[in-house]
Design a protein around this motif. Structure first.
Motif, mmCIF file in Angstrom:
data_model
loop_
_atom_site.group_PDB
_atom_site.id
_atom_site.type_symbol
_atom_site.label_atom_id
_atom_site.label_comp_id
_atom_site.label_asym_id
_atom_site.label_seq_id
_atom_site.Cartn_x
_atom_site.Cartn_y
_atom_site.Cartn_z
ATOM 1 N N MET A 178 8.103 31.257 -15.988
ATOM 2 C CA MET A 178 8.035 31.060 -14.552
ATOM 3 C C MET A 178 6.849 30.175 -14.174
ATOM 4 O O MET A 178 6.805 29.628 -13.109
ATOM 5 N N PHE A 179 5.858 30.045 -15.039
ATOM 6 C CA PHE A 179 4.703 29.198 -14.768
ATOM 7 C C PHE A 179 5.114 27.749 -14.941
ATOM 8 O O PHE A 179 5.678 27.363 -15.934
ATOM 9 N N LYS A 180 4.853 26.940 -13.950
ATOM 10 C CA LYS A 180 5.212 25.534 -13.992
ATOM 11 C C LYS A 180 3.951 24.712 -14.171
ATOM 12 O O LYS A 180 2.875 25.116 -13.771
ATOM 13 N N THR A 181 4.102 23.534 -14.758
ATOM 14 C CA THR A 181 2.967 22.686 -15.082
ATOM 15 C C THR A 181 2.132 22.327 -13.869
ATOM 16 O O THR A 181 0.917 22.363 -13.926
ATOM 17 N N ASN A 182 2.761 21.958 -12.779
ATOM 18 C CA ASN A 182 2.008 21.482 -11.615
ATOM 19 C C ASN A 182 2.174 22.350 -10.382
ATOM 20 O O ASN A 182 1.914 21.907 -9.283
ATOM 21 N N ALA A 183 2.632 23.558 -10.573
ATOM 22 C CA ALA A 183 2.792 24.446 -9.427
ATOM 23 C C ALA A 183 2.604 25.890 -9.871
ATOM 24 O O ALA A 183 2.893 26.245 -10.995
ATOM 25 N N ILE A 184 2.105 26.670 -8.984
ATOM 26 C CA ILE A 184 1.968 28.100 -9.194
ATOM 27 C C ILE A 184 2.827 28.765 -8.130
ATOM 28 O O ILE A 184 2.830 28.362 -6.976
ATOM 29 N N VAL A 185 3.554 29.763 -8.535
ATOM 30 C CA VAL A 185 4.420 30.443 -7.594
ATOM 31 C C VAL A 185 3.749 31.739 -7.171
ATOM 32 O O VAL A 185 3.461 32.599 -7.990
ATOM 33 N N ALA A 186 3.468 31.843 -5.894
ATOM 34 C CA ALA A 186 2.918 33.076 -5.335
ATOM 35 C C ALA A 186 4.100 33.910 -4.879
ATOM 36 O O ALA A 186 4.872 33.484 -4.035
ATOM 37 N N ALA A 187 4.255 35.050 -5.467
ATOM 38 C CA ALA A 187 5.424 35.868 -5.168
ATOM 39 C C ALA A 187 5.008 37.205 -4.588
ATOM 40 O O ALA A 187 4.005 37.776 -4.979
ATOM 41 N N ALA A 188 5.784 37.659 -3.685
ATOM 42 C CA ALA A 188 5.591 38.979 -3.115
ATOM 43 C C ALA A 188 6.896 39.733 -3.275
ATOM 44 O O ALA A 188 7.908 39.354 -2.712
ATOM 45 N N LEU A 189 6.886 40.738 -4.094
ATOM 46 C CA LEU A 189 8.097 41.498 -4.326
ATOM 47 C C LEU A 189 8.082 42.752 -3.474
ATOM 48 O O LEU A 189 7.108 43.491 -3.458
ATOM 49 N N CYS A 190 9.146 42.969 -2.788
ATOM 50 C CA CYS A 190 9.279 44.158 -1.965
ATOM 51 C C CYS A 190 9.784 45.272 -2.869
ATOM 52 O O CYS A 190 10.955 45.333 -3.189
ATOM 53 N N THR A 191 8.905 46.134 -3.293
ATOM 54 C CA THR A 191 9.294 47.189 -4.209
ATOM 55 C C THR A 191 9.698 48.439 -3.442
ATOM 56 O O THR A 191 9.362 48.613 -2.278
ATOM 57 N N ALA A 192 10.393 49.296 -4.118
ATOM 58 C CA ALA A 192 10.850 50.531 -3.489
ATOM 59 C C ALA A 192 9.680 51.385 -3.017
ATOM 60 O O ALA A 192 9.799 52.132 -2.060
ATOM 61 N N ALA A 193 8.546 51.267 -3.691
ATOM 62 C CA ALA A 193 7.374 52.044 -3.289
ATOM 63 C C ALA A 193 6.844 51.599 -1.928
ATOM 64 O O ALA A 193 6.275 52.401 -1.198
ATOM 65 N N LEU A 194 7.053 50.327 -1.585
ATOM 66 C CA LEU A 194 6.539 49.829 -0.323
ATOM 67 C C LEU A 194 7.583 49.831 0.786
ATOM 68 O O LEU A 194 7.255 49.981 1.948
ATOM 69 N N PHE A 195 8.827 49.621 0.413
ATOM 70 C CA PHE A 195 9.878 49.488 1.406
ATOM 71 C C PHE A 195 11.073 50.354 1.036
ATOM 72 O O PHE A 195 11.332 50.600 -0.121
ATOM 73 N N SER A 196 11.821 50.728 2.027
ATOM 74 C CA SER A 196 13.069 51.416 1.746
ATOM 75 C C SER A 196 14.188 50.407 1.516
ATOM 76 O O SER A 196 15.228 50.745 0.994
ATOM 77 N N ARG A 205 -3.208 35.635 -10.261
ATOM 78 C CA ARG A 205 -4.491 35.370 -10.924
ATOM 79 C C ARG A 205 -4.352 34.845 -12.347
ATOM 80 O O ARG A 205 -5.058 33.933 -12.759
ATOM 81 N N GLN A 206 -3.456 35.445 -13.122
ATOM 82 C CA GLN A 206 -3.285 35.034 -14.519
ATOM 83 C C GLN A 206 -2.805 33.582 -14.610
ATOM 84 O O GLN A 206 -3.257 32.831 -15.466
ATOM 85 N N HIS A 207 -1.917 33.190 -13.714
ATOM 86 C CA HIS A 207 -1.424 31.810 -13.704
ATOM 87 C C HIS A 207 -2.533 30.826 -13.329
ATOM 88 O O HIS A 207 -2.625 29.738 -13.892
ATOM 89 N N VAL A 208 -3.367 31.220 -12.388
ATOM 90 C CA VAL A 208 -4.479 30.364 -11.980
ATOM 91 C C VAL A 208 -5.453 30.205 -13.145
ATOM 92 O O VAL A 208 -5.893 29.091 -13.450
#
Length: 103
Positions: free
Chosen positions: A1-19, A86-89
């Motif tokens: 998922m890590f791209k050479t010239n871009a970092i993807v910031a993702a926010a996953l809506c998990t069951a713990a946070l949302f119904s 952070r790891q991608h950065v």
């Protein structure tokens, strides 16, 4: 998922946070091809872009209904998005340092 010239910031809506199901997951691609990540200035500019992207994905700047405060879920999403990227950065900065040193 890590791209050479871009970092993807993702926010996953998990069951713990949302119904709601994780179908509401969102991503934003952060470009950094124009930045020199071997410099402090380049790294600061990337951090700023990632911060804006995480806020956009998580709607962390959006006030909760009827207040000027952001929702706790939005803030949790924002913090998690920053943590996840952070790891991608670190990998991108290390690669920039290697290239600068000729390695």
């Amino acid at each position: 998922m890590f791209k050479t010239n871009a970092i993807v910031a993702a926010a996953l809506c998990t069951a713990a946070l949302f119904s709601a199901p994780t179908a509401f997951a969102s991503t934003v691609e952060v470009q950094y091809k124009d930045l020199d990540l071997a410099t402090t200035e380049g790294q600061a500019a990337l951090d700023s872009r990632i911060d804006r992207a995480a806020k956009k994905v998580c709607r962390a700047e959006r006030p909760a209904t009827g207040t000027h405060l952001t929702g706790a879920v939005d803030q949790q999403c924002y913090r998690q998005a920053l943590k996840d990227v952070r790891q991608h950065v670190a990998a991108a900065v290390a690669k920039a340092d290697d290239n600068r040193l000729g390695g």
